[in-house]
Write a protein that holds these residues in place. Sequence first.
Motif, PDB file in Angstrom:
ATOM      1  N   SER B  67       0.815  -1.215   0.000  1.00  0.00           N
ATOM      2  CA  SER B  67       0.000   0.000   0.000  1.00  0.00           C
ATOM      3  C   SER B  67       0.853   1.273   0.000  1.00  0.00           C
ATOM      4  N   ALA B  68       2.051   1.219   0.598  1.00  0.00           N
ATOM      5  CA  ALA B  68       2.903   2.405   0.582  1.00  0.00           C
ATOM      6  C   ALA B  68       3.369   2.710  -0.850  1.00  0.00           C
ATOM      7  N   GLN B  69       3.590   1.663  -1.663  1.00  0.00           N
ATOM      8  CA  GLN B  69       3.937   1.879  -3.070  1.00  0.00           C
ATOM      9  C   GLN B  69       2.816   2.622  -3.785  1.00  0.00           C
ATOM     10  N   ILE B  71       0.425   4.486  -2.398  1.00  0.00           N
ATOM     11  CA  ILE B  71       0.290   5.840  -1.861  1.00  0.00           C
ATOM     12  C   ILE B  71       1.361   6.748  -2.450  1.00  0.00           C
ATOM     13  N   ALA B  72       2.612   6.260  -2.482  1.00  0.00           N
ATOM     14  CA  ALA B  72       3.706   7.084  -2.997  1.00  0.00           C
ATOM     15  C   ALA B  72       3.464   7.434  -4.463  1.00  0.00           C
ATOM     16  N   GLN B  74       0.666   7.558  -6.055  1.00  0.00           N
ATOM     17  CA  GLN B  74      -0.476   8.458  -6.162  1.00  0.00           C
ATOM     18  C   GLN B  74      -0.063   9.877  -5.792  1.00  0.00           C
ATOM     19  N   VAL B  76       3.031  11.132  -5.929  1.00  0.00           N
ATOM     20  CA  VAL B  76       3.943  11.665  -6.957  1.00  0.00           C
ATOM     21  C   VAL B  76       3.110  12.217  -8.105  1.00  0.00           C
ATOM     22  N   ALA B  80       2.855  16.008  -4.793  1.00  0.00           N
ATOM     23  CA  ALA B  80       3.041  16.296  -3.373  1.00  0.00           C
ATOM     24  C   ALA B  80       4.543  16.388  -3.096  1.00  0.00           C
ATOM     25  N   ILE B  85       5.372  12.607   1.037  1.00  0.00           N
ATOM     26  CA  ILE B  85       5.268  11.252   0.481  1.00  0.00           C
ATOM     27  C   ILE B  85       5.943  10.273   1.430  1.00  0.00           C
ATOM     28  N   ASP B 176      -5.735   5.372 -14.376  1.00  0.00           N
ATOM     29  CA  ASP B 176      -5.426   5.836 -13.030  1.00  0.00           C
ATOM     30  C   ASP B 176      -6.557   5.510 -12.053  1.00  0.00           C
ATOM     31  N   PHE B 177      -7.725   5.238 -12.623  1.00  0.00           N
ATOM     32  CA  PHE B 177      -8.880   4.916 -11.793  1.00  0.00           C
ATOM     33  C   PHE B 177      -8.706   3.575 -11.062  1.00  0.00           C
ATOM     34  N   ALA B 178      -7.797   2.733 -11.556  1.00  0.00           N
ATOM     35  CA  ALA B 178      -7.532   1.462 -10.868  1.00  0.00           C
ATOM     36  C   ALA B 178      -6.978   1.706  -9.466  1.00  0.00           C
ATOM     37  N   PRO B 180      -7.673   4.339  -7.068  1.00  0.00           N
ATOM     38  CA  PRO B 180      -8.714   4.472  -6.030  1.00  0.00           C
ATOM     39  C   PRO B 180      -9.516   3.196  -5.825  1.00  0.00           C
ATOM     40  N   PHE B 183      -7.618   1.057  -3.527  1.00  0.00           N
ATOM     41  CA  PHE B 183      -7.657   1.565  -2.150  1.00  0.00           C
ATOM     42  C   PHE B 183      -8.984   1.227  -1.482  1.00  0.00           C
TER      43      PHE B 183
END
Lengths: 98, 241
Positions: B67-69, B71-72, B74, B76, B80, B85, B176-178, B180, B183
């Motif tokens: 999940s951190a991958q 988040i990072a 997303q 970038v 942010a 990040i 990019d919708f994949a 959210p 998540f």
Amino acid sequence: MSVLLVIFLMWAVTYPVRWLGLSLGRLHLPPFWLSFLQFVPVSVFAALVVPEVLGSPEWPRRLVACMVGGLLMWRTGSLAPGILGGFAAYWVVRGVGF
Amino acid sequence: MRHPEDMTEIIPHSPQFRPAFWRGMRAFTPLVPGVVPFSMVAGIAAVQAGFTPAESIAFSLIGYAGSAQLIASQMVTSHAPTVLIVLSSLIVNLRFAMYSASLLPLFVGVPLPRRWLLAYGLTDQAYAVTMGRPVTEPSPAAYYAGAAALMWLTWQSGTAVGALVGAKIPSTWPLDFAVPLSFIALLVPVLQRRPQVFAAIVSAVVAVAAHGLPFRLNLILGAVCGVAVGQLMQRWQAKSV
């Protein structure tokens, strides 16, 4: 920003944390921090996903698709039908003309 | 049934290691179908963030943080600052410290260099499979190694495929919708109890209301409020029971 820097920093905040418990011995966290950690993932994911979906220029489509995807994941308990169903719902809503 | 003195046998190729390693791998197989789409999304997300496929694969091999991958990548994508990040990833990764601390008793007698490798393989999934091992398992460290190895193979192949495929798909597709969507997949299973549900709602509402803040600080603010409300509610529930 340099990609290599991001990759290195990601390693720096991932590997040492994994290693921490194995090197320090048993971590005795006070109950406050245990319950703090328990609520971190749920809060971070919600804070990340909801503004992302609602901030999109095509947010009504995405909102519908996310609800369909979330419902499918909840009912089936697995990821693949949720993602595929979410995308399917997105194309249906887009095809209908919303 | 093995003898108790076999319990600290962790040398690869020893007669005790291999069967336990395979048992761990086999125990992990039911989780593979769930990991595949998630890892592919992580690969796609990295490419969407502007990484080349090779960088995305390196990111996954070196970071290897689920999940951190996501988040990072997303963050970038939404430009942010690096500090935020890294801070968000660190917060999401803190659970690994708890996991590794609770696995420590399994690794008694394992040489230090091998523990470095075992620590690298630590994931939610490998941890869950190892904690759910049969009580009769004589070599839990080898069992963990088997589960972690299959998780690693699945994850790395998935991100590689996602990165290579994601780079080929035309940018008009809402790929990019994949992100959210996956998540939401992480969110759905943890929304079992009321404090968690309220933490998520408060966090989302605050993050949306504060979306005008610079540096994507709304993410941190929302998460902090969510955690606070969740904890308060849990305490309140515990008192009223």
